[in-house]
Design a protein around this motif. Structure first.
Motif, PDB file in Angstrom:
ATOM      1  N   ASN A   5      28.679 -14.458  -8.081  1.00  0.00           N
ATOM      2  CA  ASN A   5      29.691 -14.488  -9.145  1.00  0.00           C
ATOM      3  C   ASN A   5      29.202 -13.819 -10.417  1.00  0.00           C
ATOM      4  N   LYS A   6      28.136 -13.040 -10.303  1.00  0.00           N
ATOM      5  CA  LYS A   6      27.580 -12.319 -11.446  1.00  0.00           C
ATOM      6  C   LYS A   6      27.697 -10.820 -11.200  1.00  0.00           C
ATOM      7  N   ASP A   7      27.837 -10.087 -12.293  1.00  0.00           N
ATOM      8  CA  ASP A   7      27.872  -8.636 -12.124  1.00  0.00           C
ATOM      9  C   ASP A   7      26.464  -8.055 -12.272  1.00  0.00           C
ATOM     10  N   MET A   8      26.358  -6.755 -12.096  1.00  0.00           N
ATOM     11  CA  MET A   8      25.065  -6.090 -12.095  1.00  0.00           C
ATOM     12  C   MET A   8      24.320  -6.288 -13.413  1.00  0.00           C
ATOM     13  N   LEU A   9      25.005  -6.174 -14.523  1.00  0.00           N
ATOM     14  CA  LEU A   9      24.340  -6.284 -15.828  1.00  0.00           C
ATOM     15  C   LEU A   9      23.773  -7.683 -16.039  1.00  0.00           C
ATOM     16  N   ASP A  10      24.529  -8.699 -15.637  1.00  0.00           N
ATOM     17  CA  ASP A  10      24.033 -10.077 -15.775  1.00  0.00           C
ATOM     18  C   ASP A  10      22.778 -10.281 -14.938  1.00  0.00           C
ATOM     19  N   LEU A  11      22.804  -9.816 -13.714  1.00  0.00           N
ATOM     20  CA  LEU A  11      21.668  -9.995 -12.815  1.00  0.00           C
ATOM     21  C   LEU A  11      20.460  -9.195 -13.293  1.00  0.00           C
ATOM     22  N   TYR A  12      20.716  -8.023 -13.819  1.00  0.00           N
ATOM     23  CA  TYR A  12      19.615  -7.208 -14.343  1.00  0.00           C
ATOM     24  C   TYR A  12      18.949  -7.922 -15.510  1.00  0.00           C
TER      25      TYR A  12
END
Length: 345
Positions: free
Chosen positions: A315-322
Motif C-alpha cells: 500500500n506504499k508507492d515507490m517514493l515512500d518505500l525509497y
C-alpha cells in the motif's frame, strides 16, 4: 458493232481491275503501316521493360516463361533471354535447384487456381552467387472473358532496406541500453530503476509475491578514494558490481547503481526471513572480496551497509518505500556501518 461492245466491255473490266488493284494497294500500305507501328510499339515496350532494373517475368498456365526482361535473365539466372523463353523452372535445372522450382511452382499454382494478387518475401540465390532478399509482387493474367492466361511477376531487391532496418534496430537497441545502463559498472542506472520499481510493485501486488527493496552503500568510500585514488575506486566499484549481479537468483531480481557508491536491490523472497538472509549473504560476500581499505574504521577491507524494506502489504508507492530504506541505511551508518537494518511494511 459486237466487236466494239466487246472491246468496251474489256476496257471496263480492265478499269475495274485497276481500281481494285489500287484499293488493295492502299489496304496493303495501311496494313504495312499498322504492322510497322505494332512492331515499333512492341519494340518500345520491350525496351522499356528491359530498362527497368527490377526483374520482370510472364509465365503461361503451364509455368513456361513467355517473356522476361534483361534484369531477370541476367541477375537471377545469369543467362540471356533466349535461354529462358519457352522454358519452365524445371527446364532450368542448371540455374534453379529442383526443390526451389517446386516451391516457386506451388506459389504460381495458387494464382492459377484462384486469380488475384500475391505478395511475399524470400531469400534468393542470384546468378553471382550472392543471397539477396526479394519482395515478389505477382498477379494472375486474364483475357477479356476472364480466362486465366498466366502469371506476371515483379521482383524488388529489398536486401539493402532489410540490412539498414536491422542496423537501425541494433542502433536503437544500443541507445536504449546506453540510456538505461551505468557506463562504469554495466549495471542498470537510476533511470531504469525508476521504471522497474513501480512495475515490480504492480507485479507483486497481482501475484502476491514478497518483494524486497534494499539500498546498499559502500562504507567510507570517500576515504577509500582519498587513500587509493579514483582509479582504484572505480575498479572497486566494478568488482563489487559484478559480485552483486552474480548474486541475483531470479530473472526479475535487479541490481542498480543509483549514484556514486550507492546501489539499489530489488528481489523476491519466500518470506521475510529468507529476504534478511539474502541481504546478509550479500553483505558478507562483499567483505569476503577482501578489497583492502585501511581507512574503514575497524575493518581492513571494503564493507557495505544495507537498509532493507520487505513489502508485505503493498500500500506504499515507490517514493515512500525509497525513503524508508534510505532512513534505515542512515541509521545503520550512524550505528557503526557494515550492518543491515530491516523493516517489514
Amino acid at each position: 458493232m459486237s466487236k466494239k461492245l466487246t472491246y468496251q466491255a474489256l476496257e471496263a473490266q480492265v478499269a475495274a481491275l485497276k481500281a481494285q488493284s489500287a484499293v488493295l494497294q492502299q489496304q496493303l500500305e495501311v496494313a504495312n503501316q499498322i504492322t510497322s507501328k505494332s512492331l515499333q510499339t512492341t519494340q518500345l515496350l520491350q525496351t522499356l521493360v528491359d530498362t527497368i532494373p527490377s526483374p520482370l517475368f510472364y509465365k503461361n498456365t503451364d509455368g513456361v516463361y513467355l517473356q522476361c526482361n534483361d534484369a531477370f535473365a541476367q541477375t537471377m539466372l545469369g543467362s540471356d533471354k533466349d535461354g529462358i523463353i519457352n522454358k519452365s523452372l524445371f527446364d532450368l535445372g542448371e540455374h534453379v535447384p529442383h526443390e526451389l522450382a517446386e516451391i516457386y511452382h506451388a506459389k504460381d499454382l495458387l494464382l492459377l487456381k484462384n486469380p488475384g494478387k500475391q505478395v511475399y518475401e524470400t531469400s534468393v540465390k542470384c546468378a553471382d552467387g550472392a543471397i539477396r532478399i526479394f519482395s515478389f509482387y505477382k498477379a494472375s493474367v486474364l483475357d477479356d472473358d476472364g480466362n486465366i492466361l498466366g502469371v506476371v511477376g515483379v521482383m524488388l531487391d529489398v536486401t539493402e532496406l532489410k540490412n539498414k532496418t536491422r542496423e537501425l534496430s541494433e542502433k536503437n537497441r544500443c541507445l536504449e541500453t546506453y540510456s538505461t545502463t551505468d557506463p562504469l559498472t554495466g549495471l542498470y542506472n537510476r533511470r531504469k530503476f525508476n521504471t522497474v520499481f513501480p512495475d515490480s510493485l504492480r507485479v507483486a501486488k497481482r501475484s502476491k509475491r514478497l518483494l524486497n527493496f534494499a539500498i546498499i552503500d559502500i562504507d567510507n568510500f570517500k576515504k577509500y578514494n582519498d587513500n587509493y585514488g579514483h582509479v582504484a575506486g572505480d575498479n572497486a566499484l566494478v568488482t563489487i558490481s559484478a559480485m552483486l549481479q552474480s548474486k541475483l537468483l531470479r530473472a526479475d531480481d535487479y541490481i542498480f547503481r543509483l549514484g556514486g557508491e550507492e546501489f539499489g536491490l530489488l528481489f523476491y523472497a519466500d518470506d521475510e526471513i529468507m529476504a534478511s538472509q539474502f541481504a546478509s549473504d550479500i553483505r558478507l560476500a562483499v567483505q569476503e572480496l577482501a578489497i583492502p581499505h585501511k581507512a574503514n574504521d575497524d575493518n581492513r577491507y571494503i564493507t557495505i551497509s544495507l537498509g532493507l524494506v520487505t513489502i508485505k502489504r503493498n500500500n506504499k508507492d515507490m517514493l515512500d518505500l525509497y525513503k524508508m530504506a534510505d532512513d534505515l541505511l542512515y541509521r545503520v551508518k550512524r550505528s557503526g556501518k557494515n550492518q543491515i537494518l530491516a523493516k517489514i511494511v
